[in-house]
Design an enzyme around this catalytic site. Structure first.
Site, PDB file in Angstrom:
ATOM      1  N   TYR A 187      -2.290  -1.066  10.270  1.00  0.00           N
ATOM      2  CA  TYR A 187      -2.318  -1.290   8.838  1.00  0.00           C
ATOM      3  C   TYR A 187      -0.930  -0.822   8.217  1.00  0.00           C
ATOM      4  CZ  TYR A 187      -3.863  -1.206   3.828  1.00  0.00           C
ATOM      5  OH  TYR A 187      -4.087  -1.424   2.582  1.00  0.00           O
TER       6      TYR A 187
ATOM      7  N   SER B 224       0.871  -1.087   0.104  1.00  0.00           N
ATOM      8  CA  SER B 224       0.013  -0.160   0.247  1.00  0.00           C
ATOM      9  C   SER B 224       0.904   1.172   0.034  1.00  0.00           C
ATOM     10  CB  SER B 224      -0.965   0.013   1.261  1.00  0.00           C
ATOM     11  OG  SER B 224      -1.405   1.027   1.546  1.00  0.00           O
TER      12      SER B 224
HETATM   13  P1  NDP Z   1     -11.359  -6.186   0.575  1.00  0.00           P
HETATM   14  O1  NDP Z   1     -11.687  -5.784   1.886  1.00  0.00           O
HETATM   15  O2  NDP Z   1     -12.389  -5.510  -0.289  1.00  0.00           O
HETATM   16  O3  NDP Z   1     -10.875  -7.586   0.466  1.00  0.00           O
HETATM   17  C1  NDP Z   1     -10.168  -8.217   1.473  1.00  0.00           C
HETATM   18  C2  NDP Z   1     -10.059  -9.517   1.358  1.00  0.00           C
HETATM   19  O4  NDP Z   1      -9.563 -10.301   2.339  1.00  0.00           O
HETATM   20  C3  NDP Z   1     -11.617 -10.042   1.328  1.00  0.00           C
HETATM   21  O5  NDP Z   1     -12.015 -11.186   0.501  1.00  0.00           O
HETATM   22  C4  NDP Z   1     -11.576 -10.726   2.863  1.00  0.00           C
HETATM   23  O6  NDP Z   1     -12.653 -11.662   3.140  1.00  0.00           O
HETATM   24  C5  NDP Z   1     -10.345 -11.100   2.987  1.00  0.00           C
HETATM   25  N1  NDP Z   1      -9.790 -11.192   4.487  1.00  0.00           N
HETATM   26  C6  NDP Z   1      -9.814 -10.142   5.371  1.00  0.00           C
HETATM   27  N2  NDP Z   1      -9.464 -10.698   6.570  1.00  0.00           N
HETATM   28  C7  NDP Z   1      -9.182 -12.066   6.305  1.00  0.00           C
HETATM   29  C8  NDP Z   1      -8.845 -13.172   7.379  1.00  0.00           C
HETATM   30  N3  NDP Z   1      -8.802 -12.734   8.562  1.00  0.00           N
HETATM   31  N4  NDP Z   1      -8.765 -14.370   6.861  1.00  0.00           N
HETATM   32  C9  NDP Z   1      -8.940 -14.457   5.497  1.00  0.00           C
HETATM   33  N5  NDP Z   1      -9.456 -13.654   4.650  1.00  0.00           N
HETATM   34  C10 NDP Z   1      -9.403 -12.440   5.049  1.00  0.00           C
HETATM   35  O7  NDP Z   1     -10.017  -5.261   0.387  1.00  0.00           O
HETATM   36  P2  NDP Z   1      -9.310  -4.837  -1.148  1.00  0.00           P
HETATM   37  O8  NDP Z   1      -9.650  -5.772  -2.272  1.00  0.00           O
HETATM   38  O9  NDP Z   1      -9.625  -3.175  -1.384  1.00  0.00           O
HETATM   39  O10 NDP Z   1      -7.737  -4.954  -0.762  1.00  0.00           O
HETATM   40  C11 NDP Z   1      -7.053  -6.037  -1.304  1.00  0.00           C
HETATM   41  C12 NDP Z   1      -5.660  -5.961  -1.034  1.00  0.00           C
HETATM   42  O11 NDP Z   1      -5.104  -4.672  -1.505  1.00  0.00           O
HETATM   43  C13 NDP Z   1      -5.389  -5.839   0.496  1.00  0.00           C
HETATM   44  O12 NDP Z   1      -3.927  -6.209   0.908  1.00  0.00           O
HETATM   45  C14 NDP Z   1      -5.071  -4.255   0.745  1.00  0.00           C
HETATM   46  O13 NDP Z   1      -4.599  -3.883   1.847  1.00  0.00           O
HETATM   47  C15 NDP Z   1      -4.554  -3.813  -0.503  1.00  0.00           C
HETATM   48  N6  NDP Z   1      -4.790  -2.416  -1.088  1.00  0.00           N
HETATM   49  C16 NDP Z   1      -6.213  -1.848  -1.362  1.00  0.00           C
HETATM   50  C17 NDP Z   1      -6.410  -0.661  -1.630  1.00  0.00           C
HETATM   51  C18 NDP Z   1      -7.522  -0.165  -2.381  1.00  0.00           C
HETATM   52  O14 NDP Z   1      -7.643   1.037  -2.562  1.00  0.00           O
HETATM   53  N7  NDP Z   1      -8.758  -1.304  -2.326  1.00  0.00           N
HETATM   54  C19 NDP Z   1      -5.357   0.321  -1.727  1.00  0.00           C
HETATM   55  C20 NDP Z   1      -3.907  -0.162  -1.238  1.00  0.00           C
HETATM   56  C21 NDP Z   1      -3.866  -1.418  -0.830  1.00  0.00           C
HETATM   57  P3  NDP Z   1     -14.257 -11.499   3.574  1.00  0.00           P
HETATM   58  O15 NDP Z   1     -14.691 -11.247   1.924  1.00  0.00           O
HETATM   59  O16 NDP Z   1     -14.293 -12.767   3.985  1.00  0.00           O
HETATM   60  O17 NDP Z   1     -14.331 -10.301   4.237  1.00  0.00           O
END
Ligand code: NDP
Length: 255
Positions: free
Chosen positions: A169, A156
């Site tokens: 985070y 990120s």
């Molecule tokens: P979302 O919150 O939309 O999706 C995150 C996913 O991770 C979901 O499928 C969620 O599962 C899963 N997850 C969360 N906690 C757990 C856990 N304890 N065990 C297993 N799975 C888990 O996030 P994004 O798609 O936006 O983010 C994806 C990646 O990109 C992350 O690493 C985030 O830090 C990074 N990122 C995103 C940005 C953005 O603007 N979107 C910017 C910078 C970085 P569930 O669906 O069950 O909740």
């Protein structure tokens, strides 16, 4: 490093590759899983909400992609034994792993550090860095069996420059960048196994909505828009590239 936003992946880019995606049920992970399958990969869908994983599974099947697999796992409660069981199961089913996209993450709370709840801090560190580290250790032997394996850790912008109130985070993403460098350096003598970080940049997902509730989502790139870099970094055209920090989109220019 620069993004590959204009990269055009050939349809068979990931044919015969076995790729595990964490957090594959939603957001960027869901789109990456669908996109990798569309380019020929057998995708292992890992996440904590089985219903969401099943929907992605069905979408891949309906699109005629290679049969995926579902691996339910919650990083919060996962133990070393769970990661080793996972490695054994994958070894039996697939014999090797050609790709690993560490994507699952928790945002935690955006709040002044003075008020940060220590339990939530631990939870975020567990899901975003400790779990992925021990999962990587358990899966290394399987990755070493691949002729060309790519491990991508999702970072990120707050993992490259600290920002007020982003707490655990931000710290977890700095740790992700650091761990990637350590591992890449250790794996230097194994050019068939590469490790890099990828910052998706501002992307239209639930996590982004939680972090910026007042923002108009229409101004953001979609997960589909940022897939070129996800594909390039997972596919054979980035072979030999390791220890690098990538962005999946150019920085946003604010007015
Ligand atoms: P979302 O919150 O939309 O999706 C995150 C996913 O991770 C979901 O499928 C969620 O599962 C899963 N997850 C969360 N906690 C757990 C856990 N304890 N065990 C297993 N799975 C888990 O996030 P994004 O798609 O936006 O983010 C994806 C990646 O990109 C992350 O690493 C985030 O830090 C990074 N990122 C995103 C940005 C953005 O603007 N979107 C910017 C910078 C970085 P569930 O669906 O069950 O909740």
């Amino acid at each position: 490093m620069s993004c590959k936003i204009d990269y055009q992946a050939p349809p068979d880019l990931l044919a015969n590759r076995v790729i595990l995606v964490t957090g594959a049920g939603d957001g960027i992970g869901r789109t990456a899983a669908l996109s990798y399958a569309r380019h020929g990969a057998t995708v292992i869908l890992l996440g904590r909400t089985i219903k969401k994983l099943e929907r992605v599974y069905d979408e891949i099947e309906a699109a005629g992609g290679p049969q995926p697999a579902i691996f339910p796992l919650n990083f919060e409660g996962a133990s070393l034994a769970d990661f080793h069981d996972m490695a054994l199961t994958l070894e039996k089913e697939f014999g090797r792993l050609d790709g690993l996209l560490h994507n699952a993450s928790l945002l935690g709370r955006i709040t002044p550090f003075a008020q940060y709840d220590p339990e939530l801090w631990e939870q975020v560190m567990q899901v975003n860095i400790n779990g992925p580290i021990w999962m990587t250790q358990a899966l290394l032997p399987l990755l070493e069996k691949s002729e060309d394996a790519s491990v991508i850790f999702t970072s990120s912008s707050v993992g490259r420059k600290g920002r007020a109130y982003w707490g655990a985070y931000s710290v977890s993403k700095f740790a992700t960048e650091g761990f990637m460098e350590v591992l890449a350096d250790e794996l230097e003598s194994q050019p068939h196994l590469r490790v890099n970080t990828l910052n998706p940049g501002a992307t239209r997902t639930q996590m982004r909505r939680s972090a910026y509730p007042g923002e108009d989502p229409a101004t953001l790139r979609t997960p589909e828009d940022i897939m070129p870099t996800y594909l390039w970094l997972m596919g054979p055209e980035s072979a030999g590239v390791s220890g690098q920090k990538f962005d999946a989109q150019p920085p946003r220019v604010s007015a």
